[in-house]
Design an enzyme around this catalytic site. Structure first.
Site, PDB file in Angstrom:
ATOM      1  N   VAL A  40       1.035  -0.669   0.227  1.00 58.96           N
ATOM      2  CA  VAL A  40       0.008   0.101   0.092  1.00 58.96           C
ATOM      3  C   VAL A  40       0.745   1.443   0.272  1.00 58.96           C
ATOM      4  CG1 VAL A  40      -1.649   1.059   0.768  1.00 58.96           C
ATOM      5  CG2 VAL A  40      -1.926  -1.487   1.041  1.00 58.96           C
ATOM      6  N   CYS A  41       1.813   1.216   0.781  1.00 63.67           N
ATOM      7  CA  CYS A  41       2.634   2.285   0.835  1.00 63.67           C
ATOM      8  C   CYS A  41       3.168   2.895  -0.554  1.00 63.67           C
ATOM      9  CB  CYS A  41       4.293   1.659   1.524  1.00 63.67           C
ATOM     10  SG  CYS A  41       3.537   1.339   3.659  1.00 63.67           S
TER      11      CYS A  41
END
Length: 185
Positions: free
Chosen positions: A53-54
């Site tokens: 996600v980052c």
């Protein structure tokens, strides 16, 4: 967790600022951007480098870098990973090679701890976003669970509202009318 109306903590950290050999790292400190009469600051945190996600969030902040700059706002990204891990990730990930903002390494976790955004047990940072006014006061905080990415357009919307220094109704967008209080009428 530190909140709205509180002074953002002082810090001095190493950050990845470039992929150019010999120019990769610089110190970034709160004194270099806080208390500038005209500059706002957005600092966003992600849990771990080399995750899923980052990079979507980091890339989206980078895609909107010009929007922050146009609002006289310094953009800073941070995690508790080291500057060497940040550099390796930037070199390894196509979406991160051209970042225009520093990736701050809080390896001591001291800033994340001062902010109160460390996940218990694992001691990584939540997905926290802080909007800091030119006097170094926190004006907005948003924290997401580790599994859910944030909305960069919402960060910009809130920044726009804060910069008006006026009353902004629900779902307000830049360019729309603000509200007048009964006291002003």
């Amino acid at each position: 967790m530190i909140g709205i109306g509180e002074k953002f903590p002082d810090f001095d950290k190493i950050a990845v600022v470039s992929l150019d050999k010999g120019k990769e790292f610089e110190n970034v400190s709160s004194s270099s951007f806080i208390n500038d009469d005209n500059k706002w600051t957005v600092m966003f945190w992600w849990p771990k480098d080399f995750t899923f996600v980052c990079p979507t969030e980091i890339a989206e902040f980078n895609n909107n870098y010009g929007e922050f700059r146009d609002r006289d706002t310094t953009l800073l990204g941070a995690s508790t990973d080291s500057e060497f891990v940040h550099l390796a990730w930037r070199n390894n990930h196509d979406d991160l090679r051209g970042l225009k903002f520093p990736m701050i390494a809080d390896t001591s976790k001291s800033l994340a701890e001062d902010l109160g955004i460390l996940v218990a047990g694992e001691k990584v940072a939540y997905r926290a976003t802080f909007i800091i006014d030119p006097q170094g006061i926190i004006r907005w905080v948003c924290v997401n669970d580790l599994n859910v990415g944030r909305n960069v357009k919402e960060v910009l919307r809130v920044l726009d509202g804060l910069q008006t220094d006026e009353l902004c109704p629900c779902n307000w967008e830049k360019g729309e009318e603000t509200l007048t209080s009964a006291l002003e009428a």
